[in-house]
Every structure is written in structure tokens, then in C-alpha cells.
Scaffold this motif. Sequence first.
Motif, short mmCIF file in Angstrom:
data_model
loop_
_atom_site.label_atom_id
_atom_site.label_comp_id
_atom_site.label_asym_id
_atom_site.label_seq_id
_atom_site.Cartn_x
_atom_site.Cartn_y
_atom_site.Cartn_z
N ASP A 72 -2.26 1.14 -9.33
CA ASP A 72 -0.99 1.86 -9.20
C ASP A 72 -0.94 2.45 -7.80
O ASP A 72 -1.53 3.50 -7.55
CB ASP A 72 -0.88 2.95 -10.26
CG ASP A 72 0.45 3.68 -10.20
OD1 ASP A 72 1.18 3.58 -9.19
OD2 ASP A 72 0.78 4.39 -11.18
N PRO A 73 -0.27 1.77 -6.87
CA PRO A 73 -0.23 2.24 -5.48
C PRO A 73 0.37 3.64 -5.32
O PRO A 73 -0.01 4.38 -4.42
CB PRO A 73 0.63 1.20 -4.76
CG PRO A 73 0.59 -0.01 -5.63
CD PRO A 73 0.43 0.49 -7.03
N SER A 74 1.29 4.04 -6.21
CA SER A 74 1.91 5.36 -6.07
C SER A 74 0.91 6.49 -6.30
O SER A 74 1.08 7.59 -5.78
CB SER A 74 3.09 5.51 -7.03
OG SER A 74 2.64 5.51 -8.38
N LEU A 75 -0.15 6.22 -7.07
CA LEU A 75 -1.21 7.22 -7.31
C LEU A 75 -2.50 6.87 -6.60
O LEU A 75 -3.49 7.58 -6.73
CB LEU A 75 -1.49 7.34 -8.81
CG LEU A 75 -0.39 7.92 -9.68
CD1 LEU A 75 -0.76 7.82 -11.16
CD2 LEU A 75 -0.08 9.34 -9.29
N ALA A 76 -2.50 5.75 -5.85
CA ALA A 76 -3.72 5.21 -5.27
C ALA A 76 -4.79 5.13 -6.36
O ALA A 76 -5.92 5.55 -6.19
CB ALA A 76 -4.19 6.04 -4.08
N SER A 109 -8.30 7.99 -8.86
CA SER A 109 -7.02 8.15 -8.16
C SER A 109 -7.24 9.00 -6.92
O SER A 109 -7.72 10.13 -7.02
CB SER A 109 -5.99 8.83 -9.07
OG SER A 109 -4.86 9.24 -8.31
N VAL A 119 -4.78 10.11 -5.02
CA VAL A 119 -3.72 11.12 -4.98
C VAL A 119 -4.10 12.33 -5.83
O VAL A 119 -3.97 13.47 -5.40
CB VAL A 119 -2.38 10.52 -5.46
CG1 VAL A 119 -1.32 11.59 -5.61
CG2 VAL A 119 -1.90 9.44 -4.47
#
Length: 115
Positions: free
Chosen positions: A21-25, A45, A47
Motif C-alpha cells: 500500500d504505497p499510501s502507507l508505505a 508501515s 508512514v
Amino acid sequence: MKFPSTNDFLEEFGIEPAEVDPSLALCRYIKTSKNSGLEVEISFSAVIGSFQVVLRLAMQEIAIISSENVKAIELVRDNSGAGVRVVFDICETTSEARVTLEPEVSCQWWTLRDV
């Protein structure tokens, strides 16, 4: 937070992420022991600064351990095996986890108070 890339996991252990999930790394990996059938799922994660381990045997969850405040995640290989070492930066304590992926799946996690 310092952490390995998906290419690092692929090169070192031959495993690709089960989830990204790139939005949360966020990356999640699953490895099963060939001898015992014990499965380990690790996720982290950048993030959130978190790390989690789930241990399963015969599809039954037997342990779930997680923490925030991850300082660094590194891939390690030494005489005891190969896996992931995680260092946590928790106020006035030393906390580390070592998840061994080869030759057999195992997990050690400790938190010690700094004196």
C-alpha cells in the motif's frame, strides 16, 4: 525510518510482498517453514512507523505481536540464520525483534528497560 525495499526481500529471500500500500508505505510478507508448517506474516508501515508479526500453524493464529515507534528494519544473515531485525525507539527502553525466515521460521522479541 529505515526499511528494506521489496527488491531487497526478493533478492535475499526470494519472496514478493503479499500486499503493498504505497499510501502507507506498507508491505506485508508471508513465509512458511517447509519442515514444521509454521507460517510467519510480517508487515510494516513507514508512514505509521509500525511492525507486526503473525505466527500461524495449520491456518490457526497462535501469536500476533505489534509495535509502533520503529526506528529501523534490516535484513540480516549470520550463523543463526537469515531474517529481519527490527529496532524500536520507545521511551527509555531498548526493544528489538528478530524474525528468522531461514532455515526455519521463528520469532524473538524483547523490550528491556534502560538503567
